[in-house]
Scaffold this active site. Sequence first.
Site, PDB file in Angstrom:
ATOM      1  N   GLN A   1      55.411  37.144  38.101  1.00 20.81           N
ATOM      2  CA  GLN A   1      55.176  37.399  39.592  1.00 20.81           C
ATOM      3  C   GLN A   1      56.283  37.316  40.808  1.00 20.81           C
ATOM      4  O   GLN A   1      56.076  38.477  41.128  1.00 20.81           O
ATOM      5  CB  GLN A   1      53.643  37.401  40.019  1.00 20.81           C
ATOM      6  CG  GLN A   1      53.613  38.429  41.298  1.00 20.81           C
ATOM      7  CD  GLN A   1      53.491  39.465  40.910  1.00 20.81           C
ATOM      8  OE1 GLN A   1      52.474  40.584  40.323  1.00 20.81           O
ATOM      9  NE2 GLN A   1      53.701  40.247  42.091  1.00 20.81           N
TER      10      GLN A   1
ATOM     11  N   HIS B   1      52.599  31.482  38.447  1.00 21.53           N
ATOM     12  CA  HIS B   1      51.740  33.032  38.588  1.00 21.53           C
ATOM     13  C   HIS B   1      53.449  33.100  38.505  1.00 21.53           C
ATOM     14  O   HIS B   1      54.209  34.828  38.861  1.00 21.53           O
ATOM     15  CB  HIS B   1      51.699  34.097  39.187  1.00 21.53           C
ATOM     16  CG  HIS B   1      51.057  35.431  38.470  1.00 21.53           C
ATOM     17  ND1 HIS B   1      51.616  35.528  37.619  1.00 21.53           N
ATOM     18  CD2 HIS B   1      50.638  36.547  39.379  1.00 21.53           C
ATOM     19  CE1 HIS B   1      51.209  37.066  37.200  1.00 21.53           C
ATOM     20  NE2 HIS B   1      50.918  37.444  38.351  1.00 21.53           N
TER      21      HIS B   1
ATOM     22  N   ARG C   1      57.594  44.360  38.149  1.00 22.10           N
ATOM     23  CA  ARG C   1      56.136  43.140  36.772  1.00 22.10           C
ATOM     24  C   ARG C   1      57.011  44.144  35.554  1.00 22.10           C
ATOM     25  O   ARG C   1      57.388  43.737  34.855  1.00 22.10           O
ATOM     26  CB  ARG C   1      54.599  44.543  37.016  1.00 22.10           C
ATOM     27  CG  ARG C   1      54.148  43.557  37.899  1.00 22.10           C
ATOM     28  CD  ARG C   1      55.140  41.713  37.935  1.00 22.10           C
ATOM     29  NE  ARG C   1      54.647  40.979  36.897  1.00 22.10           N
ATOM     30  CZ  ARG C   1      53.164  40.421  36.655  1.00 22.10           C
ATOM     31  NH1 ARG C   1      52.477  40.815  37.828  1.00 22.10           N
ATOM     32  NH2 ARG C   1      52.876  39.996  35.721  1.00 22.10           N
TER      33      ARG C   1
ATOM     34  N   ARG D   1      47.010  34.131  29.554  1.00 23.19           N
ATOM     35  CA  ARG D   1      46.627  34.533  31.354  1.00 23.19           C
ATOM     36  C   ARG D   1      45.546  33.223  31.385  1.00 23.19           C
ATOM     37  O   ARG D   1      44.419  33.586  30.998  1.00 23.19           O
ATOM     38  CB  ARG D   1      46.571  35.764  32.511  1.00 23.19           C
ATOM     39  CG  ARG D   1      45.567  35.955  33.132  1.00 23.19           C
ATOM     40  CD  ARG D   1      45.560  36.645  34.000  1.00 23.19           C
ATOM     41  NE  ARG D   1      46.592  37.422  34.478  1.00 23.19           N
ATOM     42  CZ  ARG D   1      46.248  38.113  35.171  1.00 23.19           C
ATOM     43  NH1 ARG D   1      45.731  38.849  36.024  1.00 23.19           N
ATOM     44  NH2 ARG D   1      47.667  38.470  35.773  1.00 23.19           N
TER      45      ARG D   1
ATOM     46  N   CYS E   1      51.655  40.503  45.715  1.00 18.93           N
ATOM     47  CA  CYS E   1      51.277  40.867  44.729  1.00 18.93           C
ATOM     48  C   CYS E   1      50.191  42.080  43.917  1.00 18.93           C
ATOM     49  O   CYS E   1      49.982  42.225  42.823  1.00 18.93           O
ATOM     50  CB  CYS E   1      51.220  39.707  43.909  1.00 18.93           C
ATOM     51  SG  CYS E   1      49.590  38.649  44.728  1.00 18.93           S
TER      52      CYS E   1
ATOM     53  N   ASP F   1      49.012  36.912  49.903  1.00 18.98           N
ATOM     54  CA  ASP F   1      47.740  37.646  48.400  1.00 18.98           C
ATOM     55  C   ASP F   1      46.370  37.529  49.200  1.00 18.98           C
ATOM     56  O   ASP F   1      46.254  37.026  49.654  1.00 18.98           O
ATOM     57  CB  ASP F   1      47.763  36.350  47.386  1.00 18.98           C
ATOM     58  CG  ASP F   1      46.972  36.349  45.987  1.00 18.98           C
ATOM     59  OD1 ASP F   1      46.991  37.420  45.940  1.00 18.98           O
ATOM     60  OD2 ASP F   1      47.647  35.532  45.592  1.00 18.98           O
TER      61      ASP F   1
END
Length: 308
Positions: free
Chosen positions: A133, A130, A289, A103, A261, A222
């Site tokens: 996701q 991402h 996930r 990340r 998310c 988001d």
Amino acid sequence: MKSFLTIHDCTTDQLQELLTLSGDLKKLYKNGGRDLCLSGKVLAMLFEKTSLRTRVSFQVAMYDLGGMAMYMKPEDIGVIGQREPARDMARVFARYVDGIMARTFAHETLIELDRWADVPVINALSDWSHPCQAMADMMTIQEHFGRLEGLKLAYVGDGNNVARSLAFACAKFDMKYVVAAPPGYELDAETLEAANRICPNCAEQTREPAAAVAGADVIYTDTWVSMGQEDEKAKRVADFAGFAVDEHLIQHAPRAKVMHCLPAYRGYEISDSIAESPNSIIFDQAENRLHFQRGLLKKLISTVQAGK
Ligand code: CP
Ligand code: NVA
């Protein structure tokens, strides 16, 4: 398929294979089965930023598949490349572990790790995208609607990393994608053009949240303040006025499923009552996930012959 850095780089067949594999593993584990395909394998998890879902779901997925994961927290590694070049880290890790997930702030860091590591590299979020996701989100939508093709996803909020990965995912699966963002926070034109090259006339952008959500099957939002943007919070909260997913907006698409998310900042991009409403499928997304990551890890790592 050596690594998983962006959805754009994958074919629809590869993405569909990942969804099928993830769905099969989900069924297996829900029925009490186990697939120890990663026995003896190790995943290094490098985090320049904090995480709940990504860190825990990858760690549990590795454990579930018979392997193990090593978590390197932001305090341990800082920004990749500062203590030593990413290309050196990549070559050292590839001699110890069977896969690297990272990340990062800069997406280029992931590209550099992938260029130099002989083992798979997985994007666990960068400032640019991402993809894990968005793929867990596709899995969730498919479960709720029984299909992806032809559905409309309206994204209301910041044209950020999550918005970009959703644009590519929707295009790959022939879904309509409409972004509503305030001036200065739009999804970049390059991404929209790339999405429309994959799926002609599928992606568009507007400044009107109500117009975006009209006829939508899914409304997605988001945070307005992504990791690394904390200093801009006051300005962003002011600039995003009118872009919350709340009772008022939902009236334009009362049957739409609502997605986020997470982490969600209630009272900002989403109201508490909408996040907790029967339309909300945010915890199904969070659960998936884990299921998607199992499929991804099996696909990428079970066949790796690491240099250790
Ligand atoms: N959605 C998501 O990636 O959450 P984390 O930041 O907690 O990993
Ligand atoms: N856009 C958010 C997503 C968090 C999962 C961020 O980058 O912080």
